[in-house]
Design a protein around this motif. Structure first.
Motif, PDB file in Angstrom:
ATOM      1  N   VAL A  15       0.636  -1.524  -0.106  1.00  0.00           N
ATOM      2  CA  VAL A  15      -0.028   0.530  -0.071  1.00  0.00           C
ATOM      3  C   VAL A  15       1.062   1.641   0.247  1.00  0.00           C
ATOM      4  O   VAL A  15       0.980   1.999  -0.610  1.00  0.00           O
ATOM      5  N   LEU A  16       2.109   1.099   0.784  1.00  0.00           N
ATOM      6  CA  LEU A  16       2.878   2.326   0.690  1.00  0.00           C
ATOM      7  C   LEU A  16       3.242   2.605  -0.418  1.00  0.00           C
ATOM      8  O   LEU A  16       3.641   3.694  -0.938  1.00  0.00           O
ATOM      9  N   VAL A  17       3.895   1.593  -1.109  1.00  0.00           N
ATOM     10  CA  VAL A  17       4.288   1.383  -2.658  1.00  0.00           C
ATOM     11  C   VAL A  17       3.860   2.503  -3.175  1.00  0.00           C
ATOM     12  O   VAL A  17       3.287   3.375  -4.380  1.00  0.00           O
ATOM     13  N   LEU A  18       2.362   1.810  -3.443  1.00  0.00           N
ATOM     14  CA  LEU A  18       1.396   2.708  -4.619  1.00  0.00           C
ATOM     15  C   LEU A  18       1.001   4.423  -3.660  1.00  0.00           C
ATOM     16  O   LEU A  18       0.889   4.600  -4.593  1.00  0.00           O
ATOM     17  N   LEU A  19       0.690   4.316  -2.566  1.00  0.00           N
ATOM     18  CA  LEU A  19       0.737   5.268  -2.285  1.00  0.00           C
ATOM     19  C   LEU A  19       1.553   6.272  -3.158  1.00  0.00           C
ATOM     20  O   LEU A  19       1.416   7.990  -3.173  1.00  0.00           O
ATOM     21  N   GLY A  59       1.083   8.491   7.271  1.00  0.00           N
ATOM     22  CA  GLY A  59       0.528   7.861   8.347  1.00  0.00           C
ATOM     23  C   GLY A  59       0.354   6.183   8.500  1.00  0.00           C
ATOM     24  O   GLY A  59       1.311   5.542   8.974  1.00  0.00           O
ATOM     25  N   PHE A  60       0.340   5.554   6.356  1.00  0.00           N
ATOM     26  CA  PHE A  60       0.730   4.533   6.516  1.00  0.00           C
ATOM     27  C   PHE A  60       2.894   4.389   6.884  1.00  0.00           C
ATOM     28  O   PHE A  60       3.123   2.902   6.626  1.00  0.00           O
ATOM     29  N   ALA A  61       3.881   4.848   6.147  1.00  0.00           N
ATOM     30  CA  ALA A  61       5.080   5.426   6.756  1.00  0.00           C
ATOM     31  C   ALA A  61       4.774   5.271   8.420  1.00  0.00           C
ATOM     32  O   ALA A  61       6.084   4.330   8.202  1.00  0.00           O
ATOM     33  N   ILE A  62       4.606   5.399   9.197  1.00  0.00           N
ATOM     34  CA  ILE A  62       4.253   5.531  10.506  1.00  0.00           C
ATOM     35  C   ILE A  62       4.126   3.986  11.362  1.00  0.00           C
ATOM     36  O   ILE A  62       5.069   3.559  11.894  1.00  0.00           O
ATOM     37  N   PHE A  64       4.222   1.700   9.328  1.00  0.00           N
ATOM     38  CA  PHE A  64       5.291   0.503   8.605  1.00  0.00           C
ATOM     39  C   PHE A  64       6.657   0.998   9.339  1.00  0.00           C
ATOM     40  O   PHE A  64       6.990  -0.642  10.030  1.00  0.00           O
ATOM     41  N   ALA A  65       6.678   2.039  10.271  1.00  0.00           N
ATOM     42  CA  ALA A  65       7.644   2.023  11.532  1.00  0.00           C
ATOM     43  C   ALA A  65       7.755   1.114  12.512  1.00  0.00           C
ATOM     44  O   ALA A  65       8.750   0.394  12.989  1.00  0.00           O
ATOM     45  N   LEU A  66       6.861   1.695  12.908  1.00  0.00           N
ATOM     46  CA  LEU A  66       6.392   0.481  13.906  1.00  0.00           C
ATOM     47  C   LEU A  66       5.853  -0.527  13.808  1.00  0.00           C
ATOM     48  O   LEU A  66       6.219  -1.254  15.007  1.00  0.00           O
ATOM     49  N   ASN A  67       5.385  -0.927  13.153  1.00  0.00           N
ATOM     50  CA  ASN A  67       5.655  -2.515  12.668  1.00  0.00           C
ATOM     51  C   ASN A  67       6.695  -3.304  12.693  1.00  0.00           C
ATOM     52  O   ASN A  67       7.141  -4.074  13.005  1.00  0.00           O
ATOM     53  N   THR A  68       7.814  -2.095  12.426  1.00  0.00           N
ATOM     54  CA  THR A  68       9.163  -3.129  11.740  1.00  0.00           C
ATOM     55  C   THR A  68       9.061  -2.843  12.906  1.00  0.00           C
ATOM     56  O   THR A  68      10.392  -4.093  13.103  1.00  0.00           O
ATOM     57  N   VAL A  69       9.181  -1.820  14.234  1.00  0.00           N
ATOM     58  CA  VAL A  69      10.140  -1.706  14.814  1.00  0.00           C
ATOM     59  C   VAL A  69       9.700  -3.037  16.010  1.00  0.00           C
ATOM     60  O   VAL A  69      10.595  -3.814  16.562  1.00  0.00           O
TER      61      VAL A  69
END
Length: 75
Positions: A15-19, A59-62, A64-69
């Motif tokens: 989704v982030l890539v598409l956005l 929003g999706f970038a945040i 993504f980062a939280l999910n990575t952590v």
């Protein structure tokens, strides 16, 4: 739990890539050919669609980062 987060991470990444691909570049149009730019800031100006697209992307970038952590903590 880790598998669920991994599947969620892939979904968020797609989704982030598409956005990001939906964003119009800074150098669009004839003004970009001469380096003039659009004159609006990254968060100000522009249409409502562009501002909402920026908000969704951030929003999706945040997320993504939280999910990575969270995945690093569990793994």
């Amino acid at each position: 739990m880790y598998t669920l987060l991994a599947v969620l991470q892939v979904f968020i990444a797609v989704v982030l890539v598409l956005l990001i691909l939906m964003h119009s570049g800074r150098d669009t149009g004839l003004s970009g050919a001469f380096g003039v730019g659009t004159g609006s800031g990254p968060f100000g100006g522009g249409s409502l669609v562009e501002r909402n697209l920026n908000r969704w992307t951030i929003g999706f970038a945040i997320v993504f980062a939280l999910n990575t952590v969270l995945m690093l903590r569990l793994g």
